[in-house]
Enzyme design. Structure first.
Site, mmCIF file in Angstrom:
data_model
loop_
_atom_site.group_PDB
_atom_site.id
_atom_site.type_symbol
_atom_site.label_atom_id
_atom_site.label_comp_id
_atom_site.label_asym_id
_atom_site.label_seq_id
_atom_site.Cartn_x
_atom_site.Cartn_y
_atom_site.Cartn_z
ATOM 1 N N HIS A 1 0.842 -1.208 0.000
ATOM 2 C CA HIS A 1 0.000 0.000 0.000
ATOM 3 C C HIS A 1 0.879 1.260 0.000
ATOM 4 C CE1 HIS A 1 -3.353 -2.729 0.425
ATOM 5 N NE2 HIS A 1 -2.653 -3.333 1.367
ATOM 6 N N GLU B 1 -2.455 0.637 7.753
ATOM 7 C CA GLU B 1 -1.590 -0.464 7.336
ATOM 8 C C GLU B 1 -0.331 0.034 6.636
ATOM 9 O OE1 GLU B 1 -1.557 -4.409 4.439
ATOM 10 O OE2 GLU B 1 -3.383 -3.206 4.580
ATOM 11 N N HIS C 1 2.481 -6.861 4.693
ATOM 12 C CA HIS C 1 1.107 -6.390 4.863
ATOM 13 C C HIS C 1 0.601 -6.629 6.276
ATOM 14 C CE1 HIS C 1 0.132 -5.731 0.557
ATOM 15 N NE2 HIS C 1 1.166 -6.535 0.418
ATOM 16 N N GLU D 1 1.313 -11.501 5.926
ATOM 17 C CA GLU D 1 0.242 -10.805 6.656
ATOM 18 C C GLU D 1 0.618 -10.875 8.133
ATOM 19 O OE1 GLU D 1 -2.157 -9.031 5.554
ATOM 20 O OE2 GLU D 1 -2.797 -9.765 3.600
#
Length: 187
Positions: A14, A31, A84, A149
């Site tokens: 992102h 995030e 992430h 993640e």
């Protein structure tokens, strides 16, 4: 066997106009901010032991998924690690998981090594496992690639964890990446 420097592309997921997941309780945390902090620490660790790192971003900027993969390919990275944080519609979802492209044996090895080190460092976290996914950054990269993640920003307890353990997450990822490189060098 003599060890040589590897080129590792670190992708802070992102950024810029794309905040990624947003945790709102007990405080707001985006995030993109966590991903970048972990990525910069991971870069520092890997470079300190003699590896070359390629960063898809070093600041809060917008970058397409395709551009991230092409960047890694253009610089012929040996490994690709996309960082992430997770999110879910339910506030009690939690745990760590690592993805690799379907059928990628070397990606699966990397996912296992990195997730193993993260859970070893943070044993009270749920193991959501190693999973296959057809994510753009895993599909378009031409080297072994994983997408990590770290935890769920939508879980209050894990949001606090993500705010306070970025260095520890990067340290664990670095250990896993080093194990991954060693495992693939032996094969």
């Amino acid at each position: 066997m003599e060890e040589h420097a590897m080129n590792i592309c670190i992708d802070a997921g992102h950024g810029g106009r794309d905040p990624g997941a947003i945790g709102r309780t007990p405080f707001r945390l985006e995030e993109k901010t966590v991903n970048l902090a972990v990525a910069l620490r991971l870069e520092q660790i890997l470079e300190s032991i003699g590896h070359n790192t390629l960063m898809t971003r070093r600041q809060d900027r917008t970058l397409s998924l395709r551009a991230r993969a092409h960047f890694a390919n253009r610089f012929e990275a040996d490994f690709f690690v996309s960082i992430h944080c997770n999110a879910a519609g339910t506030p009690n979802a939690e745990g760590m998981e690592v993805f690799h492209f379907p059928g990628s044996t070397s990606g699966a090895v990397g996912a296992e090594k990195v997730l193993g080190r993260m859970l070893n460092r943070f044993p009270d976290h749920r193991d959501r496992g190693v999973k296959e996914a057809n994510f753009t950054v895993l599909r378009l990269t031409q080297m072994p690639a994983i997408l990590v993640e770290c935890e769920f920003l939508t879980n209050q307890e894990q949001l606090v964890f993500l705010a306070n353990n970025q260095d520890g997450l990067a340290d664990a990822m670095a250990e896993g990446v080093i194990e991954w490189m060693t495992a693939l060098a032996v094969v």
